[in-house]
Design a protein around this motif. Structure first.
Motif, PDB file in Angstrom:
ATOM      1  N   TYR A  18     -10.092  -0.505  -6.326  1.00  0.00           N
ATOM      2  CA  TYR A  18      -8.091  -0.392  -5.429  1.00  0.00           C
ATOM      3  C   TYR A  18      -7.818   0.738  -4.698  1.00  0.00           C
ATOM      4  CZ  TYR A  18      -6.893  -5.665  -5.691  1.00  0.00           C
ATOM      5  OH  TYR A  18      -6.941  -6.883  -5.546  1.00  0.00           O
ATOM      6  N   GLU A  19      -7.647   2.323  -5.937  1.00  0.00           N
ATOM      7  CA  GLU A  19      -7.521   2.847  -4.888  1.00  0.00           C
ATOM      8  C   GLU A  19      -7.770   4.008  -3.737  1.00  0.00           C
ATOM      9  OE1 GLU A  19      -4.855   5.074  -6.388  1.00  0.00           O
ATOM     10  OE2 GLU A  19      -4.732   3.676  -8.396  1.00  0.00           O
ATOM     11  N   LEU A  36      -8.882   1.834  -0.778  1.00  0.00           N
ATOM     12  CA  LEU A  36      -8.260   0.597  -0.525  1.00  0.00           C
ATOM     13  C   LEU A  36      -6.229   1.466  -0.442  1.00  0.00           C
ATOM     14  CD1 LEU A  36      -7.203  -2.317   0.752  1.00  0.00           C
ATOM     15  CD2 LEU A  36      -6.953  -2.956  -1.157  1.00  0.00           C
ATOM     16  N   LEU A  37      -5.745   1.930  -1.403  1.00  0.00           N
ATOM     17  CA  LEU A  37      -4.230   2.085  -1.042  1.00  0.00           C
ATOM     18  C   LEU A  37      -4.695   3.586  -0.095  1.00  0.00           C
ATOM     19  CD1 LEU A  37      -3.360   1.525  -4.433  1.00  0.00           C
ATOM     20  CD2 LEU A  37      -3.027  -0.115  -2.448  1.00  0.00           C
ATOM     21  N   TYR A  74      -1.989  -3.587  -8.150  1.00  0.00           N
ATOM     22  CA  TYR A  74      -3.361  -2.985  -7.159  1.00  0.00           C
ATOM     23  C   TYR A  74      -2.902  -4.552  -6.279  1.00  0.00           C
ATOM     24  CZ  TYR A  74      -5.586   1.124  -9.622  1.00  0.00           C
ATOM     25  OH  TYR A  74      -5.576   1.878 -10.329  1.00  0.00           O
ATOM     26  N   ARG A 126       0.672  -3.862  -4.966  1.00  0.00           N
ATOM     27  CA  ARG A 126       0.708  -3.155  -3.776  1.00  0.00           C
ATOM     28  C   ARG A 126      -0.246  -2.578  -2.533  1.00  0.00           C
ATOM     29  NH1 ARG A 126       3.330   0.077  -1.076  1.00  0.00           N
ATOM     30  NH2 ARG A 126       2.512   2.567  -1.126  1.00  0.00           N
ATOM     31  N   ALA A 127      -1.128  -3.550  -2.278  1.00  0.00           N
ATOM     32  CA  ALA A 127      -2.187  -3.439  -1.519  1.00  0.00           C
ATOM     33  C   ALA A 127      -1.249  -4.188  -0.281  1.00  0.00           C
ATOM     34  CB  ALA A 127      -3.248  -3.207  -1.770  1.00  0.00           C
ATOM     35  N   ARG A 128      -1.178  -5.488  -0.232  1.00  0.00           N
ATOM     36  CA  ARG A 128       0.258  -6.461   0.008  1.00  0.00           C
ATOM     37  C   ARG A 128       0.836  -5.857   0.912  1.00  0.00           C
ATOM     38  NH1 ARG A 128      -1.921  -9.688  -4.014  1.00  0.00           N
ATOM     39  NH2 ARG A 128      -3.636 -11.280  -3.194  1.00  0.00           N
ATOM     40  N   ASP A 129       1.790  -4.676  -0.431  1.00  0.00           N
ATOM     41  CA  ASP A 129       2.950  -4.257   0.613  1.00  0.00           C
ATOM     42  C   ASP A 129       2.666  -3.440   1.678  1.00  0.00           C
ATOM     43  OD1 ASP A 129       4.502  -5.454  -1.279  1.00  0.00           O
ATOM     44  OD2 ASP A 129       5.107  -3.983  -2.782  1.00  0.00           O
ATOM     45  N   LEU A 130       1.708  -2.655   1.629  1.00  0.00           N
ATOM     46  CA  LEU A 130       0.725  -1.495   2.723  1.00  0.00           C
ATOM     47  C   LEU A 130       0.691  -2.828   3.577  1.00  0.00           C
ATOM     48  CD1 LEU A 130      -0.760   1.283   0.366  1.00  0.00           C
ATOM     49  CD2 LEU A 130       1.500   1.270   2.070  1.00  0.00           C
ATOM     50  N   LEU A 169      -4.615   2.457   3.578  1.00  0.00           N
ATOM     51  CA  LEU A 169      -4.218   1.587   3.906  1.00  0.00           C
ATOM     52  C   LEU A 169      -2.769   2.776   4.328  1.00  0.00           C
ATOM     53  CD1 LEU A 169      -3.512  -1.175   2.354  1.00  0.00           C
ATOM     54  CD2 LEU A 169      -5.149  -1.079   4.544  1.00  0.00           C
ATOM     55  N   ARG A 170      -3.025   3.973   3.109  1.00  0.00           N
ATOM     56  CA  ARG A 170      -1.961   5.223   3.462  1.00  0.00           C
ATOM     57  C   ARG A 170      -2.547   6.017   4.601  1.00  0.00           C
ATOM     58  NH1 ARG A 170      -2.439   4.925  -2.148  1.00  0.00           N
ATOM     59  NH2 ARG A 170      -3.214   6.733  -2.095  1.00  0.00           N
TER      60      ARG A 170
END
Length: 191
Positions: A71-72, A74-75, A116, A119-123, A78-79
């Motif tokens: 997940y990290e 992935l984040l 996680y 947070r990913a869905r928000d991004l 996405l950033r």
């Protein structure tokens, strides 16, 4: 193969070419994690419409599970995609858990994984469209290599790694000239 808010004309991961990537206005994002006895690392590869390749090797500075690291990565990916103004993403991961939790195939039961996923869905909302696909490990070797680098480097400092292509050996064989007669080579020394 799973979709989140994706247009119907996005190509399959198995057959996408650079021309299809440009025509489909897709940026490609590959993510992976790696763990070993030295730590956890993440690998991110973002390929823009123009063919620009952004590579990241990250090292986690805390004890985490492999799923945390997935997940990290992935984040982080996405950033980076947001930073480089990607609009449509084709996201590749070899993590069955992450892909299936993101797409709703799996219900997220673990509280930490739910945070996680949220947070990913928000991004993900920052992109016009996204398609998420699970791929085999051997098709994710670029991101995996970066993740392995991240997990192996024992440093807290940011580093830049230059990867250079070496097309031929840096040594050459000496050129031997054996067609001069013995007296002939001496003449060249004294003139």
């Amino acid at each position: 193969m799973s979709s989140l808010n994706s247009p119907s004309d996005l190509s399959s991961a198995e057959s996408i070419s650079p021309a299809e990537q440009r025509n489909g206005r897709l940026s490609l994002l590959y993510i992976d994690e790696s763990s070993n006895n030295r730590g956890l690392g993440e690998g991110v590869v973002l390929i823009s419409l123009e063919g620009f390749v952004w590579e990241q090797a990250l090292r986690l500075g805390w004890k985490a599970s492999n799923n945390d690291a997935e997940y990290e990565s992935l984040l982080a990916g996405l950033r980076s995609a947001e930073h480089f103004s990607a609009k449509q993403l084709l996201l590749f991961s070899d993590s069955q858990l992450v892909v299936n939790e993101l797409t709703g195939v799996y219900e997220t039961r673990d509280e930490r994984m739910a945070m996680y996923a949220d947070r990913a869905r928000d991004l993900l909302k920052k992109f016009q469209s996204i398609r998420v696909e699970q791929i085999k490990r051997d098709r994710n070797s670029h991101a995996d290599a970066l993740a392995c680098l991240g997990s192996s480097v024992d440093a807290k400092d940011t580093r830049k790694v230059w990867v250079e292509f070496v097309p031929e050996p840096n040594i050459t064989s000496p050129v031997l000239c054996n067609n001069l007669d013995q007296a002939g080579w001496i003449r060249y020394l004294f003139f």
